[in-house]
Design an enzyme around this catalytic site. Structure first.
Site, PDB file in Angstrom:
ATOM      1  N   LYS A 207       0.843  -1.197   0.000  1.00 52.18           N
ATOM      2  CA  LYS A 207       0.000   0.000   0.000  1.00 52.18           C
ATOM      3  C   LYS A 207       0.882   1.253   0.000  1.00 52.18           C
ATOM      4  O   LYS A 207       0.691   2.167  -0.785  1.00 52.18           O
ATOM      5  CB  LYS A 207      -0.900  -0.038   1.245  1.00 52.18           C
ATOM      6  CG  LYS A 207      -1.882   1.092   1.345  1.00 52.18           C
ATOM      7  CD  LYS A 207      -2.842   0.824   2.506  1.00 52.18           C
ATOM      8  CE  LYS A 207      -3.679   2.051   2.810  1.00 52.18           C
ATOM      9  NZ  LYS A 207      -4.611   1.824   3.920  1.00 52.18           N
ATOM     10  N   GLU A 213      10.528  -4.711   4.649  1.00 55.38           N
ATOM     11  CA  GLU A 213      10.615  -6.111   4.211  1.00 55.38           C
ATOM     12  C   GLU A 213      10.297  -6.223   2.717  1.00 55.38           C
ATOM     13  O   GLU A 213      11.025  -6.855   1.948  1.00 55.38           O
ATOM     14  CB  GLU A 213       9.610  -6.994   4.972  1.00 55.38           C
ATOM     15  CG  GLU A 213       9.907  -7.185   6.442  1.00 55.38           C
ATOM     16  CD  GLU A 213       9.254  -6.132   7.322  1.00 55.38           C
ATOM     17  OE1 GLU A 213       9.021  -4.995   6.842  1.00 55.38           O
ATOM     18  OE2 GLU A 213       9.000  -6.437   8.497  1.00 55.38           O
ATOM     19  N   GLY A 269      -5.047  -2.415   5.143  1.00 57.63           N
ATOM     20  CA  GLY A 269      -4.263  -3.552   4.658  1.00 57.63           C
ATOM     21  C   GLY A 269      -4.959  -4.880   4.890  1.00 57.63           C
ATOM     22  O   GLY A 269      -5.081  -5.717   3.988  1.00 57.63           O
ATOM     23  N   ARG A 270      -5.434  -5.101   6.112  1.00 53.20           N
ATOM     24  CA  ARG A 270      -6.046  -6.397   6.452  1.00 53.20           C
ATOM     25  C   ARG A 270      -7.444  -6.549   5.873  1.00 53.20           C
ATOM     26  O   ARG A 270      -8.072  -7.583   6.066  1.00 53.20           O
ATOM     27  CB  ARG A 270      -6.039  -6.597   7.966  1.00 53.20           C
ATOM     28  CG  ARG A 270      -6.703  -5.469   8.743  1.00 53.20           C
ATOM     29  CD  ARG A 270      -6.320  -5.537  10.212  1.00 53.20           C
ATOM     30  NE  ARG A 270      -6.826  -4.419  10.991  1.00 53.20           N
ATOM     31  CZ  ARG A 270      -6.220  -3.246  11.122  1.00 53.20           C
ATOM     32  NH1 ARG A 270      -5.102  -3.003  10.454  1.00 53.20           N
ATOM     33  NH2 ARG A 270      -6.721  -2.304  11.887  1.00 53.20           N
ATOM     34  N   GLU A 355      -5.181  -7.457  14.819  1.00 47.48           N
ATOM     35  CA  GLU A 355      -4.695  -6.122  14.479  1.00 47.48           C
ATOM     36  C   GLU A 355      -5.840  -5.115  14.600  1.00 47.48           C
ATOM     37  O   GLU A 355      -5.630  -3.958  14.924  1.00 47.48           O
ATOM     38  CB  GLU A 355      -4.121  -6.129  13.060  1.00 47.48           C
ATOM     39  CG  GLU A 355      -3.159  -4.989  12.821  1.00 47.48           C
ATOM     40  CD  GLU A 355      -2.425  -5.103  11.495  1.00 47.48           C
ATOM     41  OE1 GLU A 355      -2.147  -6.229  11.048  1.00 47.48           O
ATOM     42  OE2 GLU A 355      -2.154  -4.063  10.892  1.00 47.48           O
ATOM     43  N   HIS A 386      -5.416 -34.228  17.085  1.00 51.38           N
ATOM     44  CA  HIS A 386      -4.357 -35.119  17.548  1.00 51.38           C
ATOM     45  C   HIS A 386      -3.243 -34.343  18.233  1.00 51.38           C
ATOM     46  O   HIS A 386      -2.160 -34.893  18.444  1.00 51.38           O
ATOM     47  CB  HIS A 386      -3.821 -35.932  16.369  1.00 51.38           C
ATOM     48  CG  HIS A 386      -4.896 -36.785  15.763  1.00 51.38           C
ATOM     49  ND1 HIS A 386      -5.079 -38.100  16.115  1.00 51.38           N
ATOM     50  CD2 HIS A 386      -5.883 -36.469  14.894  1.00 51.38           C
ATOM     51  CE1 HIS A 386      -6.124 -38.575  15.449  1.00 51.38           C
ATOM     52  NE2 HIS A 386      -6.636 -37.595  14.708  1.00 51.38           N
ATOM     53  N   LYS A 506       7.525  -0.818  12.341  1.00 52.08           N
ATOM     54  CA  LYS A 506       8.127  -0.412  11.067  1.00 52.08           C
ATOM     55  C   LYS A 506       9.280   0.576  11.273  1.00 52.08           C
ATOM     56  O   LYS A 506      10.186   0.636  10.463  1.00 52.08           O
ATOM     57  CB  LYS A 506       7.066   0.209  10.149  1.00 52.08           C
ATOM     58  CG  LYS A 506       6.086  -0.813   9.596  1.00 52.08           C
ATOM     59  CD  LYS A 506       5.170  -0.223   8.540  1.00 52.08           C
ATOM     60  CE  LYS A 506       4.239  -1.292   7.991  1.00 52.08           C
ATOM     61  NZ  LYS A 506       3.397  -0.832   6.906  1.00 52.08           N
TER      62      LYS A 506
HETATM   63  C1  G6Q Z   1      -2.675  -4.089   7.830  1.00 55.88           C
HETATM   64  C2  G6Q Z   1      -1.439  -3.539   8.358  1.00 55.88           C
HETATM   65  C3  G6Q Z   1      -0.169  -4.191   7.882  1.00 55.88           C
HETATM   66  C4  G6Q Z   1       0.212  -3.843   6.450  1.00 55.88           C
HETATM   67  C5  G6Q Z   1       1.650  -4.294   6.198  1.00 55.88           C
HETATM   68  C6  G6Q Z   1       2.099  -4.021   4.800  1.00 55.88           C
HETATM   69  O1  G6Q Z   1      -3.786  -3.712   8.111  1.00 55.88           O
HETATM   70  O2  G6Q Z   1      -1.408  -2.180   8.220  1.00 55.88           O
HETATM   71  O3  G6Q Z   1      -0.223  -5.587   8.005  1.00 55.88           O
HETATM   72  O4  G6Q Z   1      -0.658  -4.434   5.550  1.00 55.88           O
HETATM   73  O5  G6Q Z   1       2.495  -3.686   7.120  1.00 55.88           O
HETATM   74  O6  G6Q Z   1       2.036  -2.656   4.508  1.00 55.88           O
HETATM   75  P1  G6Q Z   1       2.217  -2.160   3.028  1.00 55.88           P
HETATM   76  O7  G6Q Z   1       1.116  -2.730   2.219  1.00 55.88           O
HETATM   77  O8  G6Q Z   1       2.166  -0.662   3.097  1.00 55.88           O
HETATM   78  O9  G6Q Z   1       3.551  -2.668   2.574  1.00 55.88           O
END
Ligand code: G6Q
Length: 544
Positions: A207, A213, A269-270, A355, A386, A506
């Site tokens: 986003k 990462e 994001g989620r 989250e 199990h 982050k």
């Molecule tokens: C989701 C969070 C988090 C995010 C990641 C990736 O709701 O904000 O999990 O999706 O940190 O972020 P970017 O899409 O900005 O790389």
């Protein structure tokens, strides 16, 4: 301003109700009401929820619905669907529901109808997906794409992986789909181990396009590809596309904005697996199946928006989660899909729920004096039976379970499916009703073993059933949990749509990276533990 949650009349009445309920185990509730298992169920758009094995009476349900009303749940749902900025701490609208709105709908954000933009991106995704799937999109050397790698993390990874695994049955088996998320180089190295770069397409999903990462993995991918295809940076154009809200950063990375699929700050994001973040999903299952998934989402949205609380499935699930968490003291929820294709669903839900509702202050910044989001976890059944189910049956903690099952297997095989389903029903039954000492003795169990073989029962669970796992059903299931999470957040009066804890993560590492990489010993100003660990690592990494 409404009263604090614990001062609401319904909350106080629920606390009193809980005291009475302690004398009413599930065994008695079922014995007293032979139709309970038929009555305490609800069906919405082909999804069936049996919530009869929760420790509730009709009165508890009335009070929970009253709690929803006293918390203004109806007003808050309407505000979300209208595009109001209900994510207060980030001053943003929360419009994942716009991602599946029909073309004819109008949802205004900052004076603009966002629905046409959503459909324009969906169309662009469909054109691209068809090109790749038909082999018309060629790599730099003219070969067709055989492997797609989504690079992303968190919300830009978990939804795509979960959806790909869940809908693998519908996917194009001519293309391999891989997901690289971890900054641990092993993730990238293993994914690309046997790959031909000339046939590989990277989707960089972020986003912000700044996440450490993802950017580190994307840079390694770019180096890997350019080097192996002869060093010409022009190759990037045919092997990299981006999904992002940040055109500037995408361009700076070297991806042509024409190959960028956009989304917007009002998609969390989620909550983004049905936005352009789902590009890998669409590539795997094709645009028609993707649209069927969106239709499923939309049907559950409509149900959530319009159904009275008493028969509103996400509202009921959310209220029961509040009941189990705040009144019964359950600290976790186990999600147990009896469907191998849903193997990543618990991990996906873990982010969605934890989250969203892992918050300790209310909207106005007051510390809560009640529990908020529980820990979600789980594994597909029957495997968990199990291993960890032992603790659910006989441990000292109360763990409500969500069982998920389908009437049909997508790959029927002999007696497998009946055996699978027999296990779901048996587990929910055993958790609710247990086994008394008398019953254990009657089985001829030696006296000394009796206490070990007693099952207290009275452990709550939901059983969610649908016909079969189609793209449409997956959309409904995800929307069900999204809205259940929202319901819980509204009751707790917290912002379910920010994630300051993730933001913290982050920035923290960014400070230490140069201290690990500098040639000269850095001046360390952390605590003595962190300083010692950094010095030790610097020493150790010199020894080859
Ligand atoms: C989701 C969070 C988090 C995010 C990641 C990736 O709701 O904000 O999990 O999706 O940190 O972020 P970017 O899409 O900005 O790389």
């Amino acid at each position: 301003m409404t009263k604090p949650l614990t001062q609401l009349p319904a909350w106080k009445a629920l606390a009193a109700n809980h005291k009475q309920m302690q004398k009413l185990p599930l065994r008695k509730l079922f014995a007293d009401d032979p139709k309970r298992g038929e009555r305490l169920t609800v069906e919405a758009s082909g999804i069936y929820l049996d919530y009869s094995k929760n420790r509730i009476t009709d009165h508890t349900l009335e009070l929970l619905a009253q709690l929803a009303r006293e918390s203004n749940l109806g007003v808050r749902i309407a505000a979300m669907f209208r595009g109001e900025k209900i994510n207060l701490t980030e001053n943003r609208a929360v419009l994942h529901v716009a991602l599946r709105a029909p073309k004819t709908e109008t949802i205004i954000v900052d004076g603009e109808n966002v629905v046409p933009r959503v459909h324009a991106v969906l169309e662009k995704m469909a054109v691209f997906s068809n090109q790749v799937r038909d082999g018309k999109w060629k790599g730099y050397t003219g070969k067709r794409i055989r492997t797609v790698i989504n690079i992303g993390i968190g919300g830009s990874d978990l939804g795509p992986v979960m959806a790909y695994e869940a809908l693998k049955h519908y996917s194009d088996r001519e293309i391999t789909f891989l997901f690289v998320s971890n900054v641990d180089g092993i993730d990238f190295a293993e994914a690309t181990h046997d790959l031909d770069p000339a046939e590989t397409l990277f989707i960089v999903s972020s986003k912000t396009f700044t996440t450490l990462e993802t950017m580190t993995n994307a840079q390694s991918a770019r180096d890997w590809l350019v080097k192996r295809l002869g060093g010409d940076r022009k190759a990037i154009a045919s092997h990299f596309v981006a999904v992002s809200t940040n055109t500037e950063r995408v361009t700076a990375f070297g991806i042509d904005p024409a190959n960028m699929f956009g989304f917007w700050d009002w998609v969390g994001g989620r909550y983004s697996m049905d936005s352009a973040i789902g590009l890998s999903t669409m590539l795997a299952i094709g645009p028609d199946h993707f649209h069927a998934m969106l239709k499923g989402f939309r049907e559950m949205d409509e149900h959530f928006l319009h159904a009275p609380f008493e028969i509103n499935m996400p509202v009921l699930m959310g209220l029961l989660a509040v009941w189990n968490n705040d009144f019964l003291g359950a600290q976790t929820v186990a999600v147990l899909p009896y469907e191998q294709y849903l193997k990543r669903f618990p991990a996906y839900l873990q982010q969605l729920t934890m989250e969203s509702n892992g918050k300790h202050v209310t909207f106005d910044g007051r510390e809560v004096d009640y529990q908020t989001g529980p820990v979600y976890w789980g594994e597909p059944g029957t495997n968990g039976q199990h291993s960890f189910y032992q603790l659910i049956h006989q441990g000292t903690r109360l763990i409500p379970c969500d069982f998920i099952a389908f009437a049909h297997s997508l790959t029927p095989l002999g007696r497998h499916h009946d055996i699978l389903l027999a296990n779901v029903f048996a587990q929910a039954e055993a958790l609710a009703f247990g086994k008394t000492p008398k019953e254990v003795e009657a089985e001829g169990t030696p006296k000394t073993l009796v206490p070990h073989c007693v099952f207290e029962g009275n452990r709550p669970s939901n059983v969610i059933m649908a016909d079969r796992l189609t793209p449409e059903v997956l959309g409904k299931l995800v929307a069900l949990y999204e809205h259940s999470v929202f319901t819980q957040g509204v009751i707790w009066n917290i912002d379910s749509f920010d994630q300051w804890g993730v933001e913290l993560g982050k920035v923290l590492a960014q400070k230490i990276v140069p201290e690990l990489e500098s040639a000269a010993p850095p001046k360390l100003t952390h605590d003595s533990s962190t300083n010692t660990l950094i010095r030790r690592y610097r020493r150790m990494k010199k020894d080859k």
